[in-house]
Design a protein around this motif. Structure first.
Motif, PDB file in Angstrom:
ATOM      1  N   ALA A 179       0.832  -1.203   0.000  1.00 13.05           N
ATOM      2  CA  ALA A 179       0.000   0.000   0.000  1.00 13.05           C
ATOM      3  C   ALA A 179       0.866   1.252   0.000  1.00 13.05           C
ATOM      4  O   ALA A 179       0.588   2.227  -0.714  1.00 13.05           O
ATOM      5  N   GLU A 180       1.926   1.226   0.787  1.00  7.55           N
ATOM      6  CA  GLU A 180       2.775   2.405   0.908  1.00  7.55           C
ATOM      7  C   GLU A 180       3.503   2.723  -0.406  1.00  7.55           C
ATOM      8  O   GLU A 180       3.580   3.887  -0.822  1.00  7.55           O
ATOM      9  N   THR A 181       4.031   1.692  -1.060  1.00 13.62           N
ATOM     10  CA  THR A 181       4.724   1.920  -2.331  1.00 13.62           C
ATOM     11  C   THR A 181       3.742   2.350  -3.411  1.00 13.62           C
ATOM     12  O   THR A 181       4.066   3.186  -4.254  1.00 13.62           O
ATOM     13  N   VAL A 198      -7.825  -6.171  -4.684  1.00 14.23           N
ATOM     14  CA  VAL A 198      -9.107  -5.674  -4.160  1.00 14.23           C
ATOM     15  C   VAL A 198      -9.847  -6.923  -3.685  1.00 14.23           C
ATOM     16  O   VAL A 198     -10.433  -7.643  -4.481  1.00 14.23           O
ATOM     17  N   ASN A 199      -9.795  -7.142  -2.380  1.00 13.98           N
ATOM     18  CA  ASN A 199     -10.185  -8.438  -1.840  1.00 13.98           C
ATOM     19  C   ASN A 199     -10.900  -8.276  -0.498  1.00 13.98           C
ATOM     20  O   ASN A 199     -10.504  -7.456   0.334  1.00 13.98           O
ATOM     21  N   PHE A 200     -11.935  -9.065  -0.269  1.00 13.94           N
ATOM     22  CA  PHE A 200     -12.782  -8.905   0.913  1.00 13.94           C
ATOM     23  C   PHE A 200     -12.046  -9.171   2.221  1.00 13.94           C
ATOM     24  O   PHE A 200     -12.311  -8.526   3.234  1.00 13.94           O
ATOM     25  N   ILE A 212      -5.555   2.779  -1.363  1.00 16.38           N
ATOM     26  CA  ILE A 212      -5.042   2.744  -2.737  1.00 16.38           C
ATOM     27  C   ILE A 212      -6.176   3.036  -3.716  1.00 16.38           C
ATOM     28  O   ILE A 212      -6.014   3.806  -4.669  1.00 16.38           O
ATOM     29  N   LEU A 213      -7.308   2.426  -3.472  1.00 12.74           N
ATOM     30  CA  LEU A 213      -8.470   2.641  -4.334  1.00 12.74           C
ATOM     31  C   LEU A 213      -8.867   4.119  -4.340  1.00 12.74           C
ATOM     32  O   LEU A 213      -9.128   4.699  -5.402  1.00 12.74           O
ATOM     33  N   LYS A 214      -8.861   4.729  -3.175  1.00 13.55           N
ATOM     34  CA  LYS A 214      -9.241   6.143  -3.065  1.00 13.55           C
ATOM     35  C   LYS A 214      -8.285   7.041  -3.851  1.00 13.55           C
ATOM     36  O   LYS A 214      -8.712   7.919  -4.612  1.00 13.55           O
ATOM     37  N   ARG A 215      -6.982   6.812  -3.686  1.00 11.65           N
ATOM     38  CA  ARG A 215      -5.997   7.657  -4.363  1.00 11.65           C
ATOM     39  C   ARG A 215      -6.055   7.460  -5.884  1.00 11.65           C
ATOM     40  O   ARG A 215      -5.945   8.432  -6.641  1.00 11.65           O
TER      41      ARG A 215
END
Length: 319
Positions: A179-181, A198-200, A212-215
């Motif tokens: 996530a950070e990278t 993208v996993n439950f 990540i999805l938001k950015r």
């Protein structure tokens, strides 16, 4: 089996009955072609399910041709492969050739510097029987040190940008398991796409993915999803498992996996790439041809089964 695990499994199965019935019914009734969504700022229209090259890895040329033809017939136009997928490029190239002019082909490089990434690109073009790939991605851009290399002097981004001017690639993206990278990469370069999990289980048990999805949405990037049908890690010490093309333990086939994929598709992504196991890929095509967003009781049942599962990635992973 402990009582709580039995209840979770029963809830998932019950929630998936309607979905499974629809899938079984599709065998005897016509279904719509797999839908397409816009790939961010590129404007490209991709099938909501992608064909992962691992599906044809170690297959025969005839078997590869057959499953690619079936995928195209069912509406898939998005294909993704990488040099590290064994002989997948060698198998996919000839199988995809008859449909190349109407397909979106994505490939990857593990090269971090200008010279090695150029060598991989030229070899991929040769094996894939094409003069260009639509999307070229940095493969598993997971460590910050890798990001520094590809964007630094003499880095692989120089290959990407030069190849784009040459017409050998059309768009530039990256795949990532950190996530950070991922956040740093999106801040430092105007990428066209991102390929990430993208996993439950990851979203609910590790808070891995929402940021990540938001950015990516803020950047209007094309969002391509991995691991929609994943569940957890294999038990420690287990060397042999029933899905040799899955390094992680997939969600239970078919009900939990179907719900998991529908959960992923209910997010603002363009497309999801299922596991390389052929059974899961065919199930994913069935789900896509009959896709409906999860109802609240289905999501509740799916997420109850995520409690206690060990996520395959965590925040701080490989930074």
């Amino acid at each position: 089996m402990q009582r709580r695990d039995f209840i979770k499994d029963a809830a998932i199965t019950a929630a998936a009955v309607a979905s499974s019935s629809t899938l079984h019914a599709s065998k005897s009734t016509p279904t719509s072609p797999i839908a397409r969504r816009t790939l961010g700022k590129t404007g490209e229209q991709l099938s909501i399910i992608g064909f992962g090259g691992i599906v044809v890895m170690d297959d025969t040329p005839g078997g590869s041709a057959n499953i690619v033809a079936e995928a195209v017939d069912r509406g898939i136009n998005y294909f993704d492969v990488a040099p590290s997928y064994g002989n997948a490029q060698e198998r996919l190239g000839p199988a995809l050739a008859p449909y190349r002019n109407k397909s979106f082909l994505a490939c990857k490089t593990e090269g971090r510097m200008k010279d090695d990434s150029r060598k991989q690109l030229e070899e991929s073009l040769r094996l894939l029987k094409t003069d260009h790939v639509d999307l070229y991605q940095f493969h598993a851009l997971t460590k910050m040190t890798d990001l520094d290399k590809v964007l630094g002097p003499g880095g692989a981004m120089e290959t990407m940008e030069a190849a784009k001017k040459e017409g050998k690639i059309r768009y530039i993206g990256f795949s990532v398991h950190s996530a950070e990278t991922a956040l740093a990469a999106m801040d430092r370069y105007n990428f066209d796409t991102i390929l990430f999990p993208v996993n439950f289980v990851l979203f609910t048990q590790a808070n891995f993915g929402p940021q990540i999805l938001k950015r990516a949405q803020e950047k209007n990037m094309g969002i391509l999803a991995l691991k929609g049908m994943a569940k957890t890690v294999w038990p420690a010490g287990q060397k042999d498992h029933p899905q040799p093309k899955c390094w992680y333990q997939p969600a239970a086939f078919p009900d939990e996996a179907s719900l998991g994929l529908r959960w992923t598709l209910s997010h603002p992504i363009t497309a999801a790439i299922p596991p390389g196991d052929e059974r899961y890929f065919r199930l994913a095509m069935d789900v896509a041809q009959n896709y409906k967003p999860l109802q609240s009781h289905e999501e509740q049942a799916l997420l109850s089964g995520a409690h206690g599962a060990e996520p395959i990635f965590h925040l701080g992973n490989d930074v």
